[in-house]
Design an enzyme around this catalytic site. Structure first.
Site, PDB file in Angstrom:
ATOM      1  N   TYR A 440       0.821  -1.214   0.000  1.00 34.96           N
ATOM      2  CA  TYR A 440       0.000   0.000   0.000  1.00 34.96           C
ATOM      3  C   TYR A 440       0.855   1.265   0.000  1.00 34.96           C
ATOM      4  CZ  TYR A 440      -0.078  -0.426   5.256  1.00 34.96           C
ATOM      5  OH  TYR A 440       0.202  -0.563   6.582  1.00 34.96           O
ATOM      6  N   GLU A 441       0.214   2.352  -0.391  1.00 32.30           N
ATOM      7  CA  GLU A 441       0.900   3.629  -0.645  1.00 32.30           C
ATOM      8  C   GLU A 441       1.958   3.494  -1.736  1.00 32.30           C
ATOM      9  OE1 GLU A 441      -0.682   5.871   0.611  1.00 32.30           O
ATOM     10  OE2 GLU A 441      -1.701   4.704   2.152  1.00 32.30           O
ATOM     11  N   GLY A 442       1.764   2.565  -2.645  1.00 29.78           N
ATOM     12  CA  GLY A 442       2.690   2.371  -3.752  1.00 29.78           C
ATOM     13  C   GLY A 442       3.592   1.178  -3.497  1.00 29.78           C
ATOM     14  N   GLN A 447       7.545   2.654  -6.030  1.00 33.51           N
ATOM     15  CA  GLN A 447       8.469   3.544  -5.323  1.00 33.51           C
ATOM     16  C   GLN A 447       9.797   3.644  -6.071  1.00 33.51           C
ATOM     17  OE1 GLN A 447       7.467   5.301  -2.744  1.00 33.51           O
ATOM     18  NE2 GLN A 447       5.496   4.252  -2.653  1.00 33.51           N
TER      19      GLN A 447
END
Length: 603
Positions: A440-442, A447
């Site tokens: 999650y969050e990439g 990233q």
């Protein structure tokens, strides 16, 4: 079975001896309350709260999970009571503006709090953690009316917040979102669509939930350039923040997940819900990055938390569990066998966990100084430099530390053997909980593309040059000089670090040149480049920790065994872990030929 204990001694070492946070805080007029005594009181009290209130309900939360019934979500036993204690203690507003009821203390202190909470009970920490991103987004981009309406209750934690990006057909590629925002005559918008994977999207711990939602206006440009950002409350509110009627946003279901089971991950359906534009039209994704960067640093912490949890449990077990005799002869002849900790391979795993958790924590606190500057520096040039540095560090922190945290959690199970596979010890929960952090969050791959594509190549290497210059300057200041025993002791750290830092810059520019003729180089090199960068940054942290420990031993201050352990762990990192950077360097410089040659149909 061991209980969680907040790593206060390690936090004090980093804040006082390595990074000199007292001097750092002294540079900010707004941080005058962050005296050493105040900082000590805060971290000690936070440690007690996390040890006594959050850790005991961690396993319960995993066992029970959240319960869904006709749009309503009930959190596990103990969560609601613990959350009320969190509200009563004022923890949410620790590092938030005093204008809206916060305490105005440094961002870095908030990250220390978040680590303690995350290790004690990551699922619980998700609820207030997502709120911080919503608060920062409204603070940065909201109107005065929006700030006054929503921020006081979010700051007190009476309300929580979410980030609503993902839809069934799109996650990373947000240009595909279909949620619509139709203008109403009163200046509000009717938001319609569905969002999935919404952490803390529905629960019973707060009286209202403030959703930050990406949606499209009529006739908006296609792709990411046509996305706007909206505030959509679960309950409509008046200008004074009083609750009105229920908004037409409902929870359709919650996910049955691999881990973080006590964190409600919701499917949210918006059926003409009242929404309010935040920031300029069609600039929603840019505004959302305020939220996303906050969340990514918070997610990076989960890697540290997973490693800390695994290390504490593993160390207890390795000292307690008796198995076989040492290869060099019995170490505990009065016992039926020696404890696991005498065996070299168990020590390898323990030292790997220790190196990753303590090195990772140092990386977070190092970055947190830039976060403090960005949030509260009076000089705009300083704020911009801090923002650029933080932007460069964020993808490395998020991906590298979550991957190493998962590795550490996995090693914990290995140390326990078969017992690690059993639920009662908590190691398998830690591994399941840690897995999501790399997603999650990439994801790690996203990233990595952000780092090499946006933060390095689009920046033309300016930030990598600045970081390398900083590291090389540090190495020069602490290089070997025979008349200075302190610098002699640092040679084994600064010499390999200086070579790696110089190579880092050279490899970066070589990759930039290669990418001009073959864009696939960016994708093929990206993950190895990020991991290579992570190992170098962690080496920089361990060199500084070894330096501080050496200085304390020379002066005769403090706990000698603690400082000796720091130096021994630094030696282990440089000898046994840091060489892995060379493998990543070799791989990232390979041409993408073998990756791209096989036709898709032949897989």
């Amino acid at each position: 079975m061991s209980d969680y204990k907040a790593p206060l001694e390690n936090i004090r070492f980093l804040m006082n001896d390595v990074f000199n946070f007292e001097k750092h805080y002294g540079r900010f007029p707004s941080y005058q309350d962050a005296s050493p005594d105040m900082v000590e009181a805060i971290i000690s009290e936070c440690a007690r709260f996390c040890e006594n209130e959050l850790a005991p309900i961690n396993h319960i939360g995993d066992k029970e999970g959240c319960t869904f019934n006709d749009g309503e979500v009930t959190t596990p036993i103990g969560f609601k009571d613990a959350y009320q204690k969190y509200i009563d203690a004022g923890w949410q507003g620790l590092s938030f503006s005093t204008e809206y009821g916060g305490q105005g203390l440094p961002q870095s202190l908030g990250l220390v709090k978040a680590e303690f909470m995350g290790t004690a009970n990551w699922s619980f920490g998700m609820y207030p953690g997502l709120s911080l991103g919503a608060m920062n987004t409204i603070l940065a981009h909201g109107s005065d009316e929006q700030k006054n309406t929503y921020l006081p209750k979010l700051t007190s934690a009476e309300w929580t917040g979410t980030m609503c990006l993902t839809e069934a057909q799109c996650g990373t590629d947000l240009g595909q979102i279909r949620t619509k925002a139709e203008p109403n005559q009163d200046g509000s918008y009717a938001i319609s669509g569905s969002k999935i994977f919404i952490s803390a999207g529905e629960h019973d711990m707060a009286e209202n939930i403030i959703h930050i939602v990406l949606a499209r206006l009529p006739n908006a440009p296609k792709g990411t350039r046509g996305i706007s950002l909206f505030i959509v409350p679960k309950f409509n509110v008046d200008e004074q923040g009083n609750l009105l009627d229920r908004n037409t946003v409902n929870c359709g279901s919650i996910e049955d997940k691999m881990g973080i089971k006590a964190s409600s991950t919701a499917v949210l359906n918006f059926d003409g819900a009242n929404g309010y534009l935040i920031g300029p039209e069609n600039k929603g994704l840019e505004c959302m990055f305020t939220f996303m960067n906050t969340a990514r640093i918070g997610t990076a912490l989960q890697g540290v938390c997973a490693a800390e949890f695994a290390y504490q449990k593993s160390l207890y077990y390795a000292k307690d569990r008796l198995s076989m005799r040492s290869l060099t002869g019995s170490k505990f002849p009065d016992k039926i066998a020696d404890p696991l900790i005498v065996h070299p391979d168990v020590r390898r795993m323990l030292l790997t966990q220790k190196a990753f958790v303590e090195g990772g924590r140092a990386m977070i606190l190092y970055a947190s100084k830039a976060a403090d500057k960005f949030a509260d520096a009076d000089n705009e040039d300083i704020r911009q430099l801090a923002d650029q540095k933080l932007g460069f560090l964020t993808p490395i922190l998020k991906a590298f530390l979550t991957e190493r945290g998962f590795d550490s959690a996995n090693l914990g199970i290995q140390i326990y053997g078969g017992h690690g596979y059993i639920k009662e010890w908590g190691l398998e929960q830690n591994l399941r909980d840690a897995r999501i952090a790399t997603l999650y969050e990439g994801t790690t791959g996203i990233q990595a593309l952000d780092l090499i594509g946006r933060k390095v190549m689009l920046d033309r290497g300016k930030q990598i040059t600045a970081i390398v210059k900083e590291i090389l300057g540090y190495c020069k200041d602490h290089s070997m000089i025979s008349s200075n025993p302190q610098k002699n002791r640092m040679h084994k750290f600064v010499w390999p670090l200086s070579k790696a830092a110089a190579n880092w810059q050279q490899y970066t520019f070589r990759l930039m040149l290669k990418a001009k003729s073959d864009r696939d180089v960016v994708g093929s090199a990206s993950v190895d480049y990020l991991m290579y960068s992570g190992y170098i940054l962690m080496a920089y942290m361990w060199a500084q920790m070894a330096q501080a420990a050496n200085e304390k031993l020379t002066s005769g201050e403090g706990d000698k065994e603690f400082y000796k352990a720091k130096i021994r762990t630094a030696e282990f990192y440089f000898e046994r872990i840091f060489p892995q950077a060379k493998v990543h360097a070799s791989l990232m410089m390979k041409a993408p030929t073998t990756l791209m040659k096989l036709e898709a149909e032949a897989f």
